[in-house]
Design a protein around this motif. Structure first.
Motif, PDB file in Angstrom:
ATOM      1  N   ARG A 156      13.114 -10.196  24.343  1.00 23.80           N
ATOM      2  CA  ARG A 156      11.784 -10.606  23.888  1.00 23.80           C
ATOM      3  C   ARG A 156      11.194  -9.506  22.839  1.00 23.80           C
ATOM      4  O   ARG A 156      10.537  -9.920  21.711  1.00 23.80           O
ATOM      5  CB  ARG A 156      10.798 -10.336  25.125  1.00 23.80           C
ATOM      6  CG  ARG A 156      10.700 -11.469  25.817  1.00 23.80           C
ATOM      7  CD  ARG A 156       9.896 -11.134  27.136  1.00 23.80           C
ATOM      8  NE  ARG A 156       8.439 -11.260  26.925  1.00 23.80           N
ATOM      9  CZ  ARG A 156       7.496 -10.639  27.591  1.00 23.80           C
ATOM     10  NH1 ARG A 156       7.916  -9.972  28.607  1.00 23.80           N
ATOM     11  NH2 ARG A 156       6.121 -10.746  27.080  1.00 23.80           N
ATOM     12  N   MET A 157      11.760  -8.116  23.054  1.00 17.54           N
ATOM     13  CA  MET A 157      11.204  -7.232  22.004  1.00 17.54           C
ATOM     14  C   MET A 157      12.105  -7.261  20.641  1.00 17.54           C
ATOM     15  O   MET A 157      11.424  -6.845  19.516  1.00 17.54           O
ATOM     16  CB  MET A 157      11.220  -5.659  22.561  1.00 17.54           C
ATOM     17  CG  MET A 157      10.783  -4.610  21.868  1.00 17.54           C
ATOM     18  SD  MET A 157       8.913  -4.935  21.088  1.00 17.54           S
ATOM     19  CE  MET A 157       8.357  -4.134  22.425  1.00 17.54           C
ATOM     20  N   MET A 158      13.266  -7.712  20.871  1.00 16.26           N
ATOM     21  CA  MET A 158      14.064  -7.807  19.503  1.00 16.26           C
ATOM     22  C   MET A 158      13.457  -8.827  18.847  1.00 16.26           C
ATOM     23  O   MET A 158      13.119  -8.786  17.536  1.00 16.26           O
ATOM     24  CB  MET A 158      15.482  -8.199  19.804  1.00 16.26           C
ATOM     25  CG  MET A 158      16.284  -7.329  20.587  1.00 16.26           C
ATOM     26  SD  MET A 158      16.909  -5.768  19.168  1.00 16.26           S
ATOM     27  CE  MET A 158      18.055  -4.840  20.175  1.00 16.26           C
ATOM     28  N   THR A 159      12.911  -9.925  19.478  1.00 14.55           N
ATOM     29  CA  THR A 159      12.272 -11.048  18.680  1.00 14.55           C
ATOM     30  C   THR A 159      10.837 -10.722  18.230  1.00 14.55           C
ATOM     31  O   THR A 159      10.439 -10.940  16.992  1.00 14.55           O
ATOM     32  CB  THR A 159      12.224 -12.387  19.787  1.00 14.55           C
ATOM     33  OG1 THR A 159      13.431 -12.708  20.301  1.00 14.55           O
ATOM     34  CG2 THR A 159      11.585 -13.395  18.892  1.00 14.55           C
ATOM     35  N   ALA A 160      10.397 -10.037  19.132  1.00 16.77           N
ATOM     36  CA  ALA A 160       8.897  -9.425  18.525  1.00 16.77           C
ATOM     37  C   ALA A 160       9.077  -8.462  17.541  1.00 16.77           C
ATOM     38  O   ALA A 160       8.248  -8.421  16.493  1.00 16.77           O
ATOM     39  CB  ALA A 160       8.399  -8.965  19.827  1.00 16.77           C
ATOM     40  N   HIS A 161      10.052  -7.766  17.440  1.00 16.69           N
ATOM     41  CA  HIS A 161      10.307  -6.841  16.118  1.00 16.69           C
ATOM     42  C   HIS A 161      10.398  -7.467  15.004  1.00 16.69           C
ATOM     43  O   HIS A 161       9.800  -7.093  13.696  1.00 16.69           O
ATOM     44  CB  HIS A 161      11.547  -5.928  16.609  1.00 16.69           C
ATOM     45  CG  HIS A 161      11.733  -5.081  15.463  1.00 16.69           C
ATOM     46  ND1 HIS A 161      11.212  -3.631  15.453  1.00 16.69           N
ATOM     47  CD2 HIS A 161      12.614  -4.874  14.273  1.00 16.69           C
ATOM     48  CE1 HIS A 161      11.459  -3.094  14.275  1.00 16.69           C
ATOM     49  NE2 HIS A 161      12.393  -4.001  13.504  1.00 16.69           N
TER      50      HIS A 161
END
Length: 199
Positions: A156-161
């Motif tokens: 999720r955070m990789m995508t959000a980054h």
């Protein structure tokens, strides 16, 4: 660069709807193992130039299943799941009852949880380590295909980054053994698919 993320298979901690962060090193359960094997039959590991995995048991086993013994798996501590510290292993339902102000409308813990778990990782710290990993991948493998096996919140955070300046609250959690793919050209990331199931 093409980069594909796979979330690890199901564990009993997932099944019990408990927090499963960096402090909980659970193995895949029988269902998680069987489903990952089923999905891996529809996955072509030979297209990837390099494979990275979180060092946690659930991710490593999933990586081994999807690569079928055909690829070297590089372990990287930056791919460890989000660190909830004292909250790791606790039941989501109990936390929701006790701390309703840190649960989002989808039943997930939001960024404000650190009010009650002050030693836990912040979204900013999490975004920074994800960003460092992504930058390194692009620097090393700009014309390659990279496979990363990791965790739901981390992906999720990789995508959000890439898409929301690190605002993970705008990204849903992937299913176990699901895939997400980005294409990155001239430093610009494009989402090709998110939460794709192969079985």
């Amino acid at each position: 660069m093409e980069i594909v993320f796979i979330r690890h298979g199901q564990t009993d901690v997932n099944k019990d709807n408990r927090i499963q962060g960096a402090q909980v090193d659970a193995e895949l359960n029988d269902y998680g193992r069987e489903y990952a094997q089923k999905a891996a039959k529809n996955f072509d590991e030979s297209q990837f130039d390099v494979v990275y995995s979180s060092p946690m048991k659930r991710a490593v086993e999933t990586a081994e299943i999807f690569t079928k013994g055909q690829k070297q798996i590089k372990l990287d501590d930056r791919l460890l799941e989000f660190d909830f510290d004292d909250w790791d292993g606790k039941k989501m339902a109990d936390l929701a009852k006790k701390y309703p102000d840190v649960m989002d409308p989808w039943g997930k813990v939001n960024r404000n949880y650190v009010k009650y778990a002050p030693n836990g990782e912040t979204y900013e710290e999490f975004d920074q380590r994800c960003g460092e990993f992504l930058d390194e991948m692009y620097h090393k493998y700009s014309d390659k295909k990279v496979l990363v096996v990791a965790h739901g919140r981390l992906i999720r955070m990789m995508t959000a980054h890439y898409l929301t300046n690190g605002d993970m609250d705008k990204i849903d959690t992937m299913n176990n053994s699901a895939l997400t793919k980005f294409s990155v050209r001239a430093g610009i990331p494009r989402l090709i698919y998110y939460n794709r199931l192969l079985a």
